[in-house]
Design a protein around this motif. Structure first.
Motif, PDB file in Angstrom:
ATOM      1  N   GLY A  60     -17.257  -7.046  38.291  1.00 57.91           N
ATOM      2  CA  GLY A  60     -16.670  -7.545  39.522  1.00 57.91           C
ATOM      3  C   GLY A  60     -15.870  -6.519  40.291  1.00 57.91           C
ATOM      4  O   GLY A  60     -14.954  -6.869  41.031  1.00 57.91           O
ATOM      5  N   HIS A  61     -16.223  -5.221  40.133  1.00 57.26           N
ATOM      6  CA  HIS A  61     -15.525  -4.157  40.849  1.00 57.26           C
ATOM      7  C   HIS A  61     -16.512  -3.307  41.645  1.00 57.26           C
ATOM      8  O   HIS A  61     -16.570  -2.081  41.473  1.00 57.26           O
ATOM      9  N   PRO A  62     -17.299  -3.915  42.529  1.00 55.16           N
ATOM     10  CA  PRO A  62     -18.309  -3.128  43.254  1.00 55.16           C
ATOM     11  C   PRO A  62     -17.707  -2.122  44.220  1.00 55.16           C
ATOM     12  O   PRO A  62     -18.291  -1.071  44.458  1.00 55.16           O
ATOM     13  N   ARG A  63     -16.524  -2.414  44.787  1.00 52.65           N
ATOM     14  CA  ARG A  63     -15.945  -1.475  45.755  1.00 52.65           C
ATOM     15  C   ARG A  63     -15.465  -0.182  45.102  1.00 52.65           C
ATOM     16  O   ARG A  63     -15.801   0.915  45.574  1.00 52.65           O
ATOM     17  N   PRO A  64     -14.670  -0.254  43.997  1.00 50.12           N
ATOM     18  CA  PRO A  64     -14.331   1.009  43.312  1.00 50.12           C
ATOM     19  C   PRO A  64     -15.578   1.749  42.825  1.00 50.12           C
ATOM     20  O   PRO A  64     -15.647   2.979  42.921  1.00 50.12           O
TER      21      PRO A  64
END
Length: 436
Positions: free
Chosen positions: A320-324
């Motif tokens: 759930g950390h696609p942006r980083p």
């Protein structure tokens, strides 16, 4: 600020994919430095010298350079199919083998639900992957690390799906071809997977013994001389060396005791974090952490060796950390370290010329490692008593479905953990790494 609207019809999606593919093709043909299959030339020349001219594997040098074969002798045995090939055939074979290895890596990282991403997301993901500098260089150099990654991840899949009987074969073969993957045997020992660790060790020793039988002189030379001569591989302070040793070399700190102390500290951190991942049943995270640690502790880690970070981006996106994941991935597409090719002094040089090392270190320290043991079923030990461990592509995390965002970055990250919105910078260097 409103996110851009993506096409929702198949026709619009196909048009977008075609435009992106054309842009990626133009970029890869004009902006990055193409490596002219330099490492493949090393493999090809060494094998032909050995087979057709009666020379030793380690005698060959690429004409006009000091670079020659630096892998263990078993790697030369694996590359014997190059002997009857012409140069152009060898290039085609290298591209096909790397494409097949990439397909295996993506299939394992995507997990059993890989079909749900559909042609559209996979097309976006492939466009993004084509911009990833380590992957670009792997194809352009004709390198082998993608094949080794596929072998190692095959063992990850076996362990996580309860098919551990043959686990260790891939790691053993990879460690016999190149020493760095031997750290994955350490992971198996850390996880108390004694059988898999034994298989990996036995396979590596058997392959090494086979090479010693095939060419005793080459094996004697490698294990007594070539292995300890880092000058055969290249300069430690060369900006492409994104290992901890490279950072220290660019600082002018050649003290091996200092490097050994830093390596020991990193290995302790890896053991703690990988142990937590194994305890949570998250084999993909454990293997991703081990790949990152191997890149850090190896004396030389050229930029193209960082394909070992691909599992880390898949773990980030799935957690759930696609942006980083997208931001870090984008930096690794820019070739930014080459801005300090001529001069890495000063604070900007220390930070900028080692930025890929900092990303690797950050992934080692902060990569999500699944849920605590209390929230998971125990690891599979017997099919009749316990459930199998979670699949390598879908550990049971509460935020797992968040990676399936409909935004441009999210759609690509959901498939492979990478981002499509990238801003590349031209590489100023034409010096080959010689990192065969």
């Amino acid at each position: 600020m409103t996110a851009p609207t993506l096409p929702r019809t198949d026709r619009g999606r196909a048009l977008l994919v075609l435009v992106l593919a054309a842009a990626v093709t133009v970029f890869t043909a004009t902006v990055p430095l193409l490596r002219d299959f330099f490492d493949l030339r090393v493999y090809y020349g060494a094998v032909h010298t050995w087979v057709h001219h009666g020379g030793r594997i380690y005698d060959y040098r690429v004409p006009g350079t000091a670079y020659g074969f630096t892998y263990p002798p078993f790697a030369a045995l694996v590359m014997l199919p190059l002997a009857p090939m012409g140069r152009h055939t060898a290039i085609v074979a290298s591209l096909l083998v790397n494409l097949a290895a990439l397909a295996v890596v993506l299939r394992i990282l995507a997990g059993p639900g890989w079909r749900r991403h559909g042609w559209y997301r996979w097309s976006l993901a492939l466009c993004a992957l084509a911009l990833f500098e380590p992957l670009r260089d792997t194809f352009s150099f004709g390198q082998v690390n993608l094949v080794l990654l596929a072998l190692v991840l095959g063992d990850s899949w076996l362990l996580s799906t309860g098919r551990g009987r043959w686990a260790g074969v891939g790691i053993g073969l990879a460690a016999a071809v190149k020493l760095t993957p031997a750290l994955f045997i350490g992971l198996l020992l850390l996880a108390r997977r004694w059988r898999a660790a034994g298989v990996a060790t036995a396979v590596a020793l058997a392959a090494t013994g086979l090479a010693a039988w095939a060419d005793p002189r080459a094996s004697r030379f490698y294990w007594t001389e070539a292995l300890w001569d880092t000058g055969r591989v290249g300069r430690l302070d060369y900006v492409s060396n994104q290992s901890l040793q490279g950072v220290l070399a660019r600082l002018g700190e050649p003290d091996r005791a200092l490097w050994a102390a830093v390596v020991l500290l990193v290995l302790c951190g890896w053991a703690w974090r990988a142990g937590r991942a194994v305890a949570a049943g998250d084999w993909t995270a454990a293997f991703a952490l081990t790949g990152a640690a191997a890149c850090l502790v190896s004396p030389i880690t050229w930029v193209h060796h960082l394909v070992w970070l691909l599992p880390s981006f898949a773990v980030l996106a799935r957690a759930g950390h696609p942006r980083p994941a997208g931001a870090l991935y984008a930096v690794l597409c820019t070739s930014v370290v080459w801005l300090w090719f001529d001069d890495s002094s000063g604070i900007d040089g220390f930070l900028g010329s080692n930025i890929y090392t900092w990303i690797t270190l950050g992934l080692l320290l902060a990569l999500p490692t699944g849920q605590p043991r209390s929230d998971r079923p125990p690891l599979a030990r017997s099919p009749s008593h316990t459930a199998p461990a979670p699949s390598p592509a879908r550990p049971a995390t509460a935020a797992g479905d968040q990676s399936e965002s409909s935004s441009g970055t999210g759609e690509v990250a959901a498939a492979t953990g990478v981002a499509a919105d990238l801003d590349p910078v031209r590489s100023p260097s034409s010096e080959p790494t010689g990192s065969t």
